[in-house]
Design a protein around this motif. Structure first.
Motif, PDB file in Angstrom:
ATOM      1  N   LYS A   1       0.802  -1.225   0.000  1.00  0.00           N
ATOM      2  CA  LYS A   1       0.000   0.000   0.000  1.00  0.00           C
ATOM      3  C   LYS A   1       0.838   1.279   0.000  1.00  0.00           C
ATOM      4  CE  LYS A   1      -0.503  -0.378   5.033  1.00  0.00           C
ATOM      5  NZ  LYS A   1      -1.476  -0.584   6.131  1.00  0.00           N
ATOM      6  N   SER A   2       2.091   1.191   0.390  1.00  0.00           N
ATOM      7  CA  SER A   2       2.924   2.392   0.475  1.00  0.00           C
ATOM      8  C   SER A   2       3.740   2.660  -0.781  1.00  0.00           C
ATOM      9  CB  SER A   2       3.873   2.282   1.675  1.00  0.00           C
ATOM     10  OG  SER A   2       4.745   1.170   1.515  1.00  0.00           O
ATOM     11  N   LYS A   3       3.528   1.853  -1.832  1.00  0.00           N
ATOM     12  CA  LYS A   3       4.283   2.054  -3.079  1.00  0.00           C
ATOM     13  C   LYS A   3       3.391   1.689  -4.264  1.00  0.00           C
ATOM     14  CE  LYS A   3       6.322  -2.574  -2.642  1.00  0.00           C
ATOM     15  NZ  LYS A   3       7.569  -3.356  -2.523  1.00  0.00           N
ATOM     16  N   PRO A   4       3.737   2.153  -5.452  1.00  0.00           N
ATOM     17  CA  PRO A   4       2.936   1.809  -6.634  1.00  0.00           C
ATOM     18  C   PRO A   4       2.930   0.303  -6.880  1.00  0.00           C
ATOM     19  CG  PRO A   4       4.407   3.643  -7.115  1.00  0.00           C
ATOM     20  CD  PRO A   4       4.833   3.101  -5.786  1.00  0.00           C
ATOM     21  N   PHE A   5       1.803  -0.207  -7.322  1.00  0.00           N
ATOM     22  CA  PHE A   5       1.722  -1.640  -7.607  1.00  0.00           C
ATOM     23  C   PHE A   5       0.784  -1.890  -8.784  1.00  0.00           C
ATOM     24  CE2 PHE A   5      -1.473  -0.908  -4.242  1.00  0.00           C
ATOM     25  CZ  PHE A   5      -2.629  -1.372  -4.866  1.00  0.00           C
ATOM     26  N   PHE A   6       0.931  -3.059  -9.365  1.00  0.00           N
ATOM     27  CA  PHE A   6       0.068  -3.509 -10.457  1.00  0.00           C
ATOM     28  C   PHE A   6      -0.398  -4.915 -10.126  1.00  0.00           C
ATOM     29  CE2 PHE A   6      -0.345  -6.062 -14.349  1.00  0.00           C
ATOM     30  CZ  PHE A   6      -1.318  -5.356 -15.019  1.00  0.00           C
ATOM     31  N   ILE A   7      -1.700  -5.152 -10.221  1.00  0.00           N
ATOM     32  CA  ILE A   7      -2.256  -6.485 -10.005  1.00  0.00           C
ATOM     33  C   ILE A   7      -2.977  -6.929 -11.267  1.00  0.00           C
ATOM     34  CG2 ILE A   7      -3.941  -7.865  -8.723  1.00  0.00           C
ATOM     35  CD1 ILE A   7      -3.472  -6.082  -6.326  1.00  0.00           C
ATOM     36  N   TYR A   8      -2.628  -8.089 -11.750  1.00  0.00           N
ATOM     37  CA  TYR A   8      -3.369  -8.722 -12.839  1.00  0.00           C
ATOM     38  C   TYR A   8      -4.115  -9.901 -12.233  1.00  0.00           C
ATOM     39  CZ  TYR A   8      -4.256 -11.384 -17.133  1.00  0.00           C
ATOM     40  OH  TYR A   8      -4.843 -12.100 -18.161  1.00  0.00           O
ATOM     41  N   LEU A   9      -5.374  -9.706 -11.931  1.00  0.00           N
ATOM     42  CA  LEU A   9      -6.185 -10.728 -11.262  1.00  0.00           C
ATOM     43  C   LEU A   9      -7.036 -11.424 -12.316  1.00  0.00           C
ATOM     44  CD1 LEU A   9      -7.380 -12.199  -8.860  1.00  0.00           C
ATOM     45  CD2 LEU A   9      -8.799 -10.185  -8.384  1.00  0.00           C
ATOM     46  N   ALA A  10      -6.563 -12.544 -12.796  1.00  0.00           N
ATOM     47  CA  ALA A  10      -7.243 -13.271 -13.882  1.00  0.00           C
ATOM     48  C   ALA A  10      -7.944 -14.501 -13.308  1.00  0.00           C
ATOM     49  CB  ALA A  10      -6.232 -13.676 -14.945  1.00  0.00           C
ATOM     50  N   HIS A  11      -9.196 -14.306 -12.903  1.00  0.00           N
ATOM     51  CA  HIS A  11      -9.968 -15.453 -12.403  1.00  0.00           C
ATOM     52  C   HIS A  11     -10.089 -16.509 -13.490  1.00  0.00           C
ATOM     53  CE1 HIS A  11     -11.101 -14.006  -8.492  1.00  0.00           C
ATOM     54  NE2 HIS A  11     -11.538 -12.853  -9.000  1.00  0.00           N
ATOM     55  N   ASN A  12      -9.889 -17.777 -13.121  1.00  0.00           N
ATOM     56  CA  ASN A  12     -10.013 -18.840 -14.117  1.00  0.00           C
ATOM     57  C   ASN A  12     -11.480 -19.135 -14.437  1.00  0.00           C
ATOM     58  OD1 ASN A  12     -10.437 -20.093 -11.542  1.00  0.00           O
ATOM     59  ND2 ASN A  12     -10.217 -22.072 -12.548  1.00  0.00           N
ATOM     60  N   LEU A  13     -12.390 -18.691 -13.580  1.00  0.00           N
ATOM     61  CA  LEU A  13     -13.822 -18.815 -13.836  1.00  0.00           C
ATOM     62  C   LEU A  13     -14.343 -17.486 -14.364  1.00  0.00           C
ATOM     63  CD1 LEU A  13     -14.634 -20.622 -10.484  1.00  0.00           C
ATOM     64  CD2 LEU A  13     -14.566 -21.690 -12.741  1.00  0.00           C
ATOM     65  N   PRO A  14     -15.415 -17.478 -15.185  1.00  0.00           N
ATOM     66  CA  PRO A  14     -16.384 -18.559 -15.444  1.00  0.00           C
ATOM     67  C   PRO A  14     -16.038 -19.506 -16.583  1.00  0.00           C
ATOM     68  CG  PRO A  14     -17.152 -16.550 -16.463  1.00  0.00           C
ATOM     69  CD  PRO A  14     -15.867 -16.203 -15.762  1.00  0.00           C
ATOM     70  N   HIS A  15     -14.745 -19.725 -16.853  1.00  0.00           N
ATOM     71  CA  HIS A  15     -14.375 -20.783 -17.796  1.00  0.00           C
ATOM     72  C   HIS A  15     -14.835 -22.125 -17.232  1.00  0.00           C
ATOM     73  CE1 HIS A  15     -11.970 -23.356 -20.361  1.00  0.00           C
ATOM     74  NE2 HIS A  15     -11.613 -22.305 -21.094  1.00  0.00           N
ATOM     75  N   VAL A  16     -15.313 -23.002 -18.113  1.00  0.00           N
ATOM     76  CA  VAL A  16     -15.684 -24.341 -17.671  1.00  0.00           C
ATOM     77  C   VAL A  16     -14.438 -25.153 -17.344  1.00  0.00           C
ATOM     78  CG1 VAL A  16     -17.866 -24.401 -18.910  1.00  0.00           C
ATOM     79  CG2 VAL A  16     -15.777 -25.099 -20.077  1.00  0.00           C
TER      80      VAL A  16
END
Length: 229
Positions: A21-36
């Motif tokens: 929280k005290s520095k710049p960040f990047f999150i790539y949150l790739a949920h595997n769902l709703p893929h079957v």
């Protein structure tokens, strides 16, 4: 245990936010769902009117809420851009477990709008002007857009296919993107310029379908015929 995978991805994202929280960040949150195949936790099982697919979507909606809660709790919500989108349309082969493209034609694996066009939400108080943008955008545009918002120069040693959408998100101008090309592998199947989309080759579904050359090409005005009928 895939019944808890959405929950665990979410917990990891929140942990990462709290830790950085005290520095710049990047999150790539790739949920595997709703893929079957579809799975949902006990807390969301049977909660929607849309069956298992709806339960999965509601849990992903909960996930987004927890991420935004973490940003607000750490006073990062006024300095963070959240982008929510997907990579392709519904996998219609799996019927009700594959999702729906609504009025758009076809689904995953095709170059019809149902396979390619995705809803996208940009959330960022003080960064994004609330509203609805009807212009063309692409995930190709995320890279130069985020660099612009972070005041970072786009590298000049290569050609990028993306446009900077930051002025559009601020409500200052229309989308700079006026064209989109649709490929199957390395072969051009369709192209869009403004409201018009031409199909040079067509196929449906994801695999095992015959590819049909269109001569003359099929031409649609997506403003008045988004179903490409």
């Amino acid at each position: 245990d895939q019944t808890t995978i959405t929950k665990r991805f979410t917990e990891e994202a929140v942990f990462f936010i709290n830790k950085n929280k005290s520095k710049p960040f990047f999150i790539y949150l790739a949920h595997n769902l709703p893929h079957v195949p579809l799975f949902t936790s006990e807390a969301f099982s049977g909660k929607s009117r849309r069956g298992l697919y709806g339960d999965v979507i509601e849990e992903i909606d909960w996930s987004v809420g927890k991420v935004i809660e973490a940003l607000k709790a750490n006073a990062l919500d006024k300095n963070t851009l959240v982008v929510f989108t997907s990579d392709n349309g519904p996998w219609l082969t799996f019927n009700e477990q594959g999702g729906s493209a609504g009025l758009l034609r076809d689904g995953k694996g095709s170059c019809w709008e149902g396979g390619m066009r995705e809803p996208t939400i940009f959330w960022g108080p003080g960064i994004v002007k609330p509203g609805i943008v009807q212009g063309i955008g692409s995930t190709l545009d995320l890279f130069p857009t985020i660099l612009s918002l972070a005041k970072i120069q786009v590298p000049g040693d290569r050609i990028f296919d993306g446009y900077n959408l930051a002025p559009t998100l601020r409500g200052e101008s229309a989308s700079p993107r006026n064209e989109m090309f649709f490929y199957h592998g390395d072969e051009l199947y369709a192209a869009r310029v403004g409201s018009y989309k031409a199909h040079f080759k067509t196929h449906t579904a994801y695999r095992g379908q015959k590819h049909i050359s269109q001569d003359p090409p099929l031409l649609f005005n997506l403003d008045i015929d988004p179903s490409e009928k």
